[in-house]
Design an enzyme around this catalytic site. Sequence first.
Site, PDB file in Angstrom:
ATOM      1  N   GLU A  98      20.535 -12.773  41.131  1.00  0.00           N
ATOM      2  CA  GLU A  98      19.223 -13.283  41.569  1.00  0.00           C
ATOM      3  C   GLU A  98      18.401 -12.161  42.212  1.00  0.00           C
ATOM      4  O   GLU A  98      18.966 -11.206  42.739  1.00  0.00           O
ATOM      5  CB  GLU A  98      19.434 -14.378  42.618  1.00  0.00           C
ATOM      6  CG  GLU A  98      19.327 -15.801  42.102  1.00  0.00           C
ATOM      7  CD  GLU A  98      17.899 -16.239  41.821  1.00  0.00           C
ATOM      8  OE1 GLU A  98      16.997 -15.385  41.685  1.00  0.00           O
ATOM      9  OE2 GLU A  98      17.677 -17.455  41.744  1.00  0.00           O
ATOM     10  N   ASP A  99      17.083 -12.319  42.188  1.00  0.00           N
ATOM     11  CA  ASP A  99      16.242 -11.374  42.911  1.00  0.00           C
ATOM     12  C   ASP A  99      16.173 -11.731  44.395  1.00  0.00           C
ATOM     13  O   ASP A  99      16.324 -10.882  45.260  1.00  0.00           O
ATOM     14  CB  ASP A  99      14.829 -11.301  42.291  1.00  0.00           C
ATOM     15  CG  ASP A  99      14.147 -12.662  42.160  1.00  0.00           C
ATOM     16  OD1 ASP A  99      14.778 -13.708  42.451  1.00  0.00           O
ATOM     17  OD2 ASP A  99      12.974 -12.691  41.743  1.00  0.00           O
ATOM     18  N   ASP A 102      15.418 -17.960  48.638  1.00  0.00           N
ATOM     19  CA  ASP A 102      14.473 -18.369  49.682  1.00  0.00           C
ATOM     20  C   ASP A 102      14.834 -19.777  50.160  1.00  0.00           C
ATOM     21  O   ASP A 102      15.646 -19.931  51.065  1.00  0.00           O
ATOM     22  CB  ASP A 102      13.058 -18.278  49.095  1.00  0.00           C
ATOM     23  CG  ASP A 102      11.970 -18.640  50.081  1.00  0.00           C
ATOM     24  OD1 ASP A 102      12.236 -18.681  51.289  1.00  0.00           O
ATOM     25  OD2 ASP A 102      10.829 -18.891  49.650  1.00  0.00           O
ATOM     26  N   PHE A 151       6.248 -12.802  52.183  1.00  0.00           N
ATOM     27  CA  PHE A 151       6.218 -12.840  50.726  1.00  0.00           C
ATOM     28  C   PHE A 151       6.251 -11.409  50.223  1.00  0.00           C
ATOM     29  O   PHE A 151       5.354 -10.621  50.505  1.00  0.00           O
ATOM     30  CB  PHE A 151       4.976 -13.578  50.222  1.00  0.00           C
ATOM     31  CG  PHE A 151       5.014 -13.797  48.747  1.00  0.00           C
ATOM     32  CD1 PHE A 151       5.755 -14.840  48.210  1.00  0.00           C
ATOM     33  CD2 PHE A 151       4.329 -12.948  47.882  1.00  0.00           C
ATOM     34  CE1 PHE A 151       5.820 -15.037  46.830  1.00  0.00           C
ATOM     35  CE2 PHE A 151       4.381 -13.135  46.513  1.00  0.00           C
ATOM     36  CZ  PHE A 151       5.128 -14.187  45.984  1.00  0.00           C
TER      37      PHE A 151
HETATM   38  P1  5GP Z   1      14.054 -20.569  46.023  1.00  0.00           P
HETATM   39  O1  5GP Z   1      14.360 -21.611  44.990  1.00  0.00           O
HETATM   40  O2  5GP Z   1      15.270 -20.035  46.729  1.00  0.00           O
HETATM   41  O3  5GP Z   1      13.022 -21.049  47.004  1.00  0.00           O
HETATM   42  O4  5GP Z   1      13.321 -19.379  45.329  1.00  0.00           O
HETATM   43  C1  5GP Z   1      13.880 -18.598  44.383  1.00  0.00           C
HETATM   44  C2  5GP Z   1      12.787 -17.930  43.566  1.00  0.00           C
HETATM   45  O5  5GP Z   1      11.512 -17.975  44.211  1.00  0.00           O
HETATM   46  C3  5GP Z   1      13.092 -16.482  43.402  1.00  0.00           C
HETATM   47  O6  5GP Z   1      13.912 -16.247  42.295  1.00  0.00           O
HETATM   48  C4  5GP Z   1      11.706 -15.865  43.284  1.00  0.00           C
HETATM   49  O7  5GP Z   1      11.282 -15.909  41.938  1.00  0.00           O
HETATM   50  C5  5GP Z   1      10.814 -16.765  44.095  1.00  0.00           C
HETATM   51  N1  5GP Z   1      10.569 -16.220  45.459  1.00  0.00           N
HETATM   52  C6  5GP Z   1      11.060 -16.630  46.645  1.00  0.00           C
HETATM   53  N2  5GP Z   1      10.610 -15.883  47.665  1.00  0.00           N
HETATM   54  C7  5GP Z   1       9.811 -14.942  47.109  1.00  0.00           C
HETATM   55  C8  5GP Z   1       9.062 -13.834  47.657  1.00  0.00           C
HETATM   56  O8  5GP Z   1       9.024 -13.515  48.852  1.00  0.00           O
HETATM   57  N3  5GP Z   1       8.359 -13.100  46.740  1.00  0.00           N
HETATM   58  C9  5GP Z   1       8.352 -13.369  45.407  1.00  0.00           C
HETATM   59  N4  5GP Z   1       7.630 -12.569  44.630  1.00  0.00           N
HETATM   60  N5  5GP Z   1       9.047 -14.401  44.867  1.00  0.00           N
HETATM   61  C10 5GP Z   1       9.781 -15.164  45.718  1.00  0.00           C
END
Ligand code: 5GP
Length: 180
Positions: A98-99, A102, A151
């Site tokens: 994963e990148d 969040d 972000f």
């Molecule tokens: P989650 O489902 O954990 O909220 O989010 C996962 C996805 O949300 C990540 O794979 C990414 O694509 C996006 N994401 C979450 N936080 C960030 C952030 O700070 N910057 C960016 N560019 N994408 C984010």
Amino acid sequence: MNNDILKTLYSEQDIADACQRLGAEIQAEYKDRVPVAIGVLRGAVFFMADVLRNADTYMETDFIDVSSYHGGLASSGTIDLVTDISTDISGREVLLIEDIVDTGRTLKYLIDLLKQRGASDVKVCTLLDKPSGRVVEATSDFVGFVVPNEFVVGYGLDYKEQYRNLPYVGVLKPEIYSTN
Ligand code: 5GP
């Protein structure tokens, strides 16, 4: 593109060091076994390429594309499966790449899906972990950096599908959000 960045959080060197450390951890973990490494499109592409080249161990690779942000700043809360893997993972060990984690919703969705498909084990390697954003429980086995509640863009992470090709991770200037 560089002019849109307010500050750098993790430089190219920081990221290279993290990939080396995580690659060594992955190599030690999967010694003598052959996992399927699954990268989460599109954000994990740059990280996956670098971290896995630092792991001298046998593995297969595949990709899955899910979408939750729809290009903006905040998670929509609903996860869509956009493109599925083509590997049969039944009875296989999976390493999800994963990148960023969040809210944890994407990770939970993916772990549940891969277990339903019969994966014998699912471990997670993420470049960035943002624990302050967590809504559902989600833990990663291999973590590059714990990030503050900001972000971030770059090194795979986008704002409106751009900035993924920035070679480091940074924070955008506020005027970019207000004018785009
Ligand atoms: P989650 O489902 O954990 O909220 O989010 C996962 C996805 O949300 C990540 O794979 C990414 O694509 C996006 N994401 C979450 N936080 C960030 C952030 O700070 N910057 C960016 N560019 N994408 C984010």
